[in-house]
Motif scaffolding. Structure first.
Motif, PDB file in Angstrom:
ATOM      1  N   ASP A 116      15.548   4.952   6.610  1.00 18.30           N
ATOM      2  CA  ASP A 116      14.570   4.171   5.837  1.00 18.30           C
ATOM      3  C   ASP A 116      13.781   3.238   6.743  1.00 18.30           C
ATOM      4  O   ASP A 116      12.559   3.152   6.665  1.00 18.30           O
ATOM      5  N   ILE A 117      14.506   2.529   7.586  1.00 20.16           N
ATOM      6  CA  ILE A 117      13.860   1.531   8.448  1.00 20.16           C
ATOM      7  C   ILE A 117      12.948   2.225   9.460  1.00 20.16           C
ATOM      8  O   ILE A 117      11.811   1.817   9.676  1.00 20.16           O
ATOM      9  N   GLN A 118      13.450   3.312  10.061  1.00 22.45           N
ATOM     10  CA  GLN A 118      12.676   4.048  11.051  1.00 22.45           C
ATOM     11  C   GLN A 118      11.347   4.522  10.468  1.00 22.45           C
ATOM     12  O   GLN A 118      10.307   4.433  11.114  1.00 22.45           O
ATOM     13  N   GLY A 119      11.413   5.011   9.225  1.00 22.79           N
ATOM     14  CA  GLY A 119      10.200   5.465   8.558  1.00 22.79           C
ATOM     15  C   GLY A 119       9.176   4.335   8.469  1.00 22.79           C
ATOM     16  O   GLY A 119       7.991   4.535   8.722  1.00 22.79           O
ATOM     17  N   LEU A 120       9.644   3.140   8.153  1.00 15.94           N
ATOM     18  CA  LEU A 120       8.736   2.000   7.965  1.00 15.94           C
ATOM     19  C   LEU A 120       8.154   1.500   9.277  1.00 15.94           C
ATOM     20  O   LEU A 120       7.057   0.949   9.312  1.00 15.94           O
ATOM     21  N   LEU A 121       8.872   1.696  10.361  1.00 16.08           N
ATOM     22  CA  LEU A 121       8.416   1.176  11.661  1.00 16.08           C
ATOM     23  C   LEU A 121       7.157   1.887  12.162  1.00 16.08           C
ATOM     24  O   LEU A 121       6.466   1.378  13.033  1.00 16.08           O
ATOM     25  N   HIS A 122       6.861   3.076  11.597  1.00  9.39           N
ATOM     26  CA  HIS A 122       5.701   3.846  12.075  1.00  9.39           C
ATOM     27  C   HIS A 122       4.369   3.319  11.568  1.00  9.39           C
ATOM     28  O   HIS A 122       3.333   3.669  12.107  1.00  9.39           O
ATOM     29  N   TYR A 123       4.391   2.531  10.510  1.00  9.58           N
ATOM     30  CA  TYR A 123       3.122   2.149   9.897  1.00  9.58           C
ATOM     31  C   TYR A 123       2.450   1.007  10.641  1.00  9.58           C
ATOM     32  O   TYR A 123       3.108   0.097  11.117  1.00  9.58           O
ATOM     33  N   GLY A 127      21.238  -3.167   8.303  1.00  8.90           N
ATOM     34  CA  GLY A 127      21.453  -2.046   7.389  1.00  8.90           C
ATOM     35  C   GLY A 127      21.630  -2.488   5.948  1.00  8.90           C
ATOM     36  O   GLY A 127      21.318  -1.748   5.024  1.00  8.90           O
ATOM     37  N   HIS A 128      22.127  -3.711   5.752  1.00 15.40           N
ATOM     38  CA  HIS A 128      22.312  -4.236   4.396  1.00 15.40           C
ATOM     39  C   HIS A 128      21.060  -4.923   3.861  1.00 15.40           C
ATOM     40  O   HIS A 128      20.974  -5.212   2.680  1.00 15.40           O
ATOM     41  N   MET A 129      20.116  -5.242   4.748  1.00 17.67           N
ATOM     42  CA  MET A 129      18.901  -5.933   4.289  1.00 17.67           C
ATOM     43  C   MET A 129      17.981  -4.953   3.578  1.00 17.67           C
ATOM     44  O   MET A 129      18.123  -3.747   3.709  1.00 17.67           O
ATOM     45  N   TYR A 130      17.002  -5.482   2.842  1.00 10.77           N
ATOM     46  CA  TYR A 130      15.958  -4.619   2.311  1.00 10.77           C
ATOM     47  C   TYR A 130      15.236  -4.008   3.500  1.00 10.77           C
ATOM     48  O   TYR A 130      14.960  -4.696   4.498  1.00 10.77           O
ATOM     49  N   ALA A 131      14.953  -2.701   3.373  1.00 11.29           N
ATOM     50  CA  ALA A 131      14.416  -1.960   4.518  1.00 11.29           C
ATOM     51  C   ALA A 131      13.130  -2.587   5.068  1.00 11.29           C
ATOM     52  O   ALA A 131      12.934  -2.623   6.293  1.00 11.29           O
ATOM     53  N   ASP A 132      12.278  -3.097   4.187  1.00 12.76           N
ATOM     54  CA  ASP A 132      11.018  -3.671   4.692  1.00 12.76           C
ATOM     55  C   ASP A 132      11.270  -4.934   5.512  1.00 12.76           C
ATOM     56  O   ASP A 132      10.640  -5.142   6.553  1.00 12.76           O
ATOM     57  N   ASN A 133      12.211  -5.750   5.076  1.00  9.83           N
ATOM     58  CA  ASN A 133      12.528  -6.967   5.835  1.00  9.83           C
ATOM     59  C   ASN A 133      13.165  -6.626   7.173  1.00  9.83           C
ATOM     60  O   ASN A 133      12.855  -7.241   8.203  1.00  9.83           O
ATOM     61  N   ALA A 134      14.071  -5.653   7.159  1.00  5.38           N
ATOM     62  CA  ALA A 134      14.727  -5.248   8.407  1.00  5.38           C
ATOM     63  C   ALA A 134      13.697  -4.677   9.380  1.00  5.38           C
ATOM     64  O   ALA A 134      13.713  -4.992  10.581  1.00  5.38           O
ATOM     65  N   ALA A 135      12.771  -3.865   8.864  1.00  7.13           N
ATOM     66  CA  ALA A 135      11.730  -3.278   9.722  1.00  7.13           C
ATOM     67  C   ALA A 135      10.840  -4.378  10.304  1.00  7.13           C
ATOM     68  O   ALA A 135      10.442  -4.305  11.474  1.00  7.13           O
ATOM     69  N   ASP A 136      10.541  -5.398   9.506  1.00  7.26           N
ATOM     70  CA  ASP A 136       9.739  -6.530  10.007  1.00  7.26           C
ATOM     71  C   ASP A 136      10.397  -7.167  11.216  1.00  7.26           C
ATOM     72  O   ASP A 136       9.740  -7.474  12.207  1.00  7.26           O
TER      73      ASP A 136
END
Ligand code: ATP
Ligand code: MG
Length: 269
Positions: A116-123, A83-92
């Motif tokens: 934020d992370i959930q949104g990125l996981l869809h791509y 949760g504290h990481m940048y969302a793109d890194n956490a999603a990776d």
């Protein structure tokens, strides 16, 4: 370095923190991956999830290693760290784990970060969407420079880059951009609408990451905005993420070349 190792072995938390937190996060990450599982576990005790997040934002390791490290931590600690990481890194990182585990972490995570992370996981992998981050700064055209600076000051700590400020309309469509330099050198009472660049170069969320890399190189920007088909601003891609893409693609192309036996490389003087 010896101070840090010694403090860990002696279980001197304050001493460890005093020396360790002085290192750049990249060096903290280098230190972290060199330690034994036992020593790493002590680090999880001595550092906060936010401090561990900085280390993980700077790690560049194989997916199996991420799994190993996460499995050493308490699930709540993992969720807070992600949760504290940048969302793109956490999603990776999360995209490497199985769905049940991901759902588990997202449930215990802070809501805002989880969204934020959930949104990125869809791509889809290798698209602009998969490498973008949602931590950008957006302002409105009908603001003054003064009020834009206030927003900048408030959001700067959480933005992946503050060098470009994107301008959106009421529908959150991308209508302009200006650089920090342009903002800083303008009159406080100037209107953003009058000074922004309204011919914004952007990339589509489904665009191939190689195409994004090409645009970044051609235009020489430090970041590019990512939009959907209706020009809604979804995120940004920063040049440091593109450096990773370029080196990945180079390795890929090279292995492809090496793996094809009938490639005939000719020398044409
Ligand atoms: P300059 O080099 O002109 O002094 P700068 O150093 O402030 O500008 P640069 O990174 O060089 O900033 O950006 C050059 C210009 O491009 C700035 O005016 C900035 O607002 C603009 N710009 C940034 N991103 C975009 C974009 N995606 N599309 C169009 N213009 C952009
Ligand atoms: Mg410049």
């Amino acid at each position: 370095m010896e101070h840090i190792v010694q403090a860990l072995y002696d279980e001197q938390m304050e001493q460890f923190r005093q020396h360790f937190l002085k290192l750049h996060p990249y060096d903290q990450a280098k230190f972290y991956i060199k330690q034994s599982p036992e020593v790493r576990k002590r680090m999880y005790e001595y550092l906060s999830p936010a401090e561990m997040a900085e280390i993980f934002d700077h790690l560049d390791i194989e997916e199996e290693e991420y799994k190993t490290y996460l499995s050493e931590m308490d699930p709540l600690f993992v969720a807070q760290m992600l949760g504290h990481m940048y969302a793109d890194n956490a999603a990776d990182i999360l995209s490497e784990l199985d769905k049940k585990e991901v759902a588990n972490y997202l449930t215990i995570m802070d809501n805002e970060a989880a969204k934020d992370i959930q949104g990125l996981l869809h791509y889809k992998e290798y698209t602009a969407g998969s490498i973008m981050t949602t931590e950008y700064i957006a302002i409105h055209a009908n603001q003054t420079v003064r009020s834009a600076m206030q927003i900048l000051k408030k959001e700067a700590a959480h933005a992946e880059t503050i060098y470009y400020i994107y301008v959106v309309n009421e529908q959150h469509q991308l209508v302009g951009v200006l650089s920090l330099r342009e903002l800083l050198t303008s009159d406080d009472d100037a209107m953003i609408a009058d000074m922004m660049n309204d011919r914004v170069v952007s990339v589509f969320v489904d665009e191939d990451q190689e195409e994004v890399a090409r645009k970044m190189q051609n235009y020489n920007f430090l970041s590019l905005p990512v939009v959907d088909a209706n020009n809604h601003l979804l995120g940004i891609i920063t040049v440091d993420d593109i450096v990773d893409v370029i080196s990945e693609e180079a390795t890929d192309d090279y292995s492809k070349l090496a793996g094809v036996p009938d490639v005939d490389i000719q020398y044409n003087p």
